[in-house]
Design a protein around this motif. Structure first.
Motif, PDB file in Angstrom:
ATOM      1  N   PRO A 192     -34.208  19.034  33.993  1.00  0.00           N
ATOM      2  CA  PRO A 192     -33.066  18.298  34.536  1.00  0.00           C
ATOM      3  C   PRO A 192     -31.781  18.551  33.745  1.00  0.00           C
ATOM      4  O   PRO A 192     -31.828  18.933  32.580  1.00  0.00           O
ATOM      5  CB  PRO A 192     -33.501  16.839  34.427  1.00  0.00           C
ATOM      6  CG  PRO A 192     -34.531  16.803  33.378  1.00  0.00           C
ATOM      7  CD  PRO A 192     -35.164  18.157  33.306  1.00  0.00           C
ATOM      8  N   GLU A 193     -30.681  18.332  34.419  1.00  0.00           N
ATOM      9  CA  GLU A 193     -29.372  18.403  33.780  1.00  0.00           C
ATOM     10  C   GLU A 193     -29.367  17.481  32.565  1.00  0.00           C
ATOM     11  O   GLU A 193     -29.909  16.380  32.616  1.00  0.00           O
ATOM     12  CB  GLU A 193     -28.310  17.956  34.804  1.00  0.00           C
ATOM     13  CG  GLU A 193     -26.900  18.222  34.373  1.00  0.00           C
ATOM     14  CD  GLU A 193     -25.905  17.878  35.491  1.00  0.00           C
ATOM     15  OE1 GLU A 193     -26.197  18.184  36.666  1.00  0.00           O
ATOM     16  OE2 GLU A 193     -24.864  17.281  35.180  1.00  0.00           O
ATOM     17  N   GLY A 194     -28.784  17.964  31.489  1.00  0.00           N
ATOM     18  CA  GLY A 194     -28.709  17.144  30.286  1.00  0.00           C
ATOM     19  C   GLY A 194     -29.885  17.339  29.347  1.00  0.00           C
ATOM     20  O   GLY A 194     -29.893  16.831  28.225  1.00  0.00           O
TER      21      GLY A 194
ATOM     22  N   PRO B 258     -31.650  27.010  36.643  1.00  0.00           N
ATOM     23  CA  PRO B 258     -30.712  26.792  35.533  1.00  0.00           C
ATOM     24  C   PRO B 258     -31.235  27.370  34.221  1.00  0.00           C
ATOM     25  O   PRO B 258     -31.616  26.636  33.303  1.00  0.00           O
ATOM     26  CB  PRO B 258     -30.619  25.267  35.464  1.00  0.00           C
ATOM     27  CG  PRO B 258     -31.963  24.788  35.940  1.00  0.00           C
ATOM     28  CD  PRO B 258     -32.438  25.800  36.955  1.00  0.00           C
TER      29      PRO B 258
ATOM     30  N   ARG C 249     -30.571  26.328  30.530  1.00  0.00           N
ATOM     31  CA  ARG C 249     -31.208  25.177  29.858  1.00  0.00           C
ATOM     32  C   ARG C 249     -32.432  25.587  29.043  1.00  0.00           C
ATOM     33  O   ARG C 249     -33.177  24.727  28.564  1.00  0.00           O
ATOM     34  CB  ARG C 249     -31.610  24.113  30.887  1.00  0.00           C
ATOM     35  CG  ARG C 249     -30.392  23.494  31.577  1.00  0.00           C
ATOM     36  CD  ARG C 249     -30.775  22.506  32.674  1.00  0.00           C
ATOM     37  NE  ARG C 249     -29.602  22.187  33.483  1.00  0.00           N
ATOM     38  CZ  ARG C 249     -29.650  21.804  34.757  1.00  0.00           C
ATOM     39  NH1 ARG C 249     -30.815  21.662  35.371  1.00  0.00           N
ATOM     40  NH2 ARG C 249     -28.535  21.549  35.406  1.00  0.00           N
TER      41      ARG C 249
ATOM     42  N   LEU D 146     -23.832  24.369  29.265  1.00  0.00           N
ATOM     43  CA  LEU D 146     -24.548  23.245  28.648  1.00  0.00           C
ATOM     44  C   LEU D 146     -23.576  22.127  28.306  1.00  0.00           C
ATOM     45  O   LEU D 146     -23.886  20.944  28.499  1.00  0.00           O
ATOM     46  CB  LEU D 146     -25.294  23.719  27.392  1.00  0.00           C
ATOM     47  CG  LEU D 146     -26.565  24.536  27.653  1.00  0.00           C
ATOM     48  CD1 LEU D 146     -27.087  25.173  26.368  1.00  0.00           C
ATOM     49  CD2 LEU D 146     -27.647  23.659  28.281  1.00  0.00           C
TER      50      LEU D 146
ATOM     51  N   LYS E 257     -20.867  21.249  29.826  1.00  0.00           N
ATOM     52  CA  LYS E 257     -20.555  20.485  31.033  1.00  0.00           C
ATOM     53  C   LYS E 257     -21.655  19.507  31.390  1.00  0.00           C
ATOM     54  O   LYS E 257     -21.448  18.566  32.154  1.00  0.00           O
ATOM     55  CB  LYS E 257     -20.338  21.447  32.211  1.00  0.00           C
ATOM     56  CG  LYS E 257     -19.035  22.215  32.141  1.00  0.00           C
ATOM     57  CD  LYS E 257     -18.949  23.212  33.291  1.00  0.00           C
ATOM     58  CE  LYS E 257     -17.880  24.270  33.018  1.00  0.00           C
ATOM     59  NZ  LYS E 257     -18.049  25.454  33.870  1.00  0.00           N
ATOM     60  N   GLU E 258     -22.848  19.751  30.861  1.00  0.00           N
ATOM     61  CA  GLU E 258     -23.972  18.850  31.150  1.00  0.00           C
ATOM     62  C   GLU E 258     -24.194  17.859  30.011  1.00  0.00           C
ATOM     63  O   GLU E 258     -25.213  17.165  29.965  1.00  0.00           O
ATOM     64  CB  GLU E 258     -25.241  19.678  31.395  1.00  0.00           C
ATOM     65  CG  GLU E 258     -25.072  20.643  32.551  1.00  0.00           C
ATOM     66  CD  GLU E 258     -26.296  21.520  32.792  1.00  0.00           C
ATOM     67  OE1 GLU E 258     -26.296  22.244  33.803  1.00  0.00           O
ATOM     68  OE2 GLU E 258     -27.253  21.477  31.990  1.00  0.00           O
TER      69      GLU E 258
END
Length: 292
Positions: free
Chosen positions: A17-19, A54, A57, A79, A81-82
């Motif tokens: 996941p994002e982040g 992605p 990540r 990264l 931006k996340e």
DNA sequence: GCGACAG
DNA sequence: ATCTTGTCGC
């Protein structure tokens, strides 16, 4: 099964996941074998869907940021931006490790173990010898098969192209090259194959020469520059009190199928004395005209 | 820091 | 094998 590998790698990376980040090794473990960490990186380096998958990540096991096709600065920026910062060489983020996976490499291992039980280490008949090799550019593969008679006169040359179905992963090489071998060896009888790679000198006693020998139901011998299993004792290689192959100079020789240890040595020595005969020819042929 | 690591 | 998005052990 083989054809699932690239897609499974991309499907695993898509789950991060994002982040959050994961690592090449953890993705490899989710694939079924941590030895594939570099293969995961190779697959991501040719990621066909950079938005959907992605791959920025995925970082090194020690959280160093790792490589990126569009430059490490771009990876850092994506990264950022996340909400993931990259300071003094390491990213700061939670590590995702809850992959839902088909464990394709585990299934491939099981298949190797099953196939190893079918390997025949007695001498079989042949009247021709063949050398097989493959060269790659990205996912693009060109295979070559050179067939010679016992006097090392060329009888037939075959080449073919394919899209490789998986990255190179140590100990899974046979799966990567088998499709082209099957295509090129179709219809041939009475050929003993020399294969660039190992035979039974393999962690699951099933190297690429075993897989190809079994597939063609033919004699096959593995010729490799390094050893995947066993300990060297003089000119022999042993594993658990049993000989699994030979070391001659800087070359490792092991039976793949339908040859004894002794025959694999005798034939390989004859060949190496002739500049590796059909293997060298196949190697040259595979490397030229790599685009169809 | 360098070599292994089937190819 | 290619032309570089790895990891480990010494």
């Amino acid at each position: 099964m083989v054809e699932e590998v690239y897609e499974e790698i991309y499907s695993l990376v898509r789950q991060i996941p994002e982040g959050m980040v994961s690592t090449y090794k953890r993705v490899a473990e989710a694939l079924g074998d941590p030895i594939a960490a570099r293969g995961v990186a190779e697959a991501l380096s040719i990621n066909p869907r950079p938005i959907d998958v992605p791959c920025h990540r995925v970082v090194h096991e020690d959280l160093r940021i790792g490589g990126f096709r569009f430059g490490v600065e771009e990876k850092k920026s994506l990264l950022g931006k996340e909400g993931v910062s990259a300071e003094n060489g390491a990213v700061r983020a939670e590590i995702f490790d809850d992959f839902k996976s088909g464990m394709v490499l585990k299934r491939m291992q099981a298949q190797q173990m099953e196939m190893s039980g079918n390997v025949d280490l007695s001498d079989g008949d042949f009247d021709l010898i063949g050398g097989f090799d493959v060269s790659y550019r990205d996912r693009f593969a060109k295979g070559a098969l050179c067939v010679m008679n016992r006097r090392l006169e060329v009888i037939e040359l075959r080449t073919g192209y394919a899209l490789s179905s998986m990255p190179y992963i140590p100990t899974y090489l046979g799966f990567r090259e088998l499709p082209l071998f099957e295509k090129l060896s179709e219809g041939l009888e009475g050929v003993l194959y020399f294969i660039d790679g190992n035979g039974i000198m393999h962690p699951r006693l099933c190297g690429s020469a075993c897989m190809m020998g079994l597939s063609a139901d033919s004699p096959a011998i593995g010729i490799a520059k390094s050893r995947l299993l066993g300990t060297v004792e003089g000119e022999a290689v042993f594993y658990e009190d049993r000989q699994i192959g030979w070391k001659r100079g800087n070359t490792f020789i092991s039976p793949g199928n339908r040859v004894t240890l002794q025959t694999s040595l005798d034939l390989a020595e004859g060949l190496l004395g002739h500049g590796a005969g059909p293997l060298r020819m196949a190697h040259r042929l595979a490397r030229i005209n790599r685009q169809p």
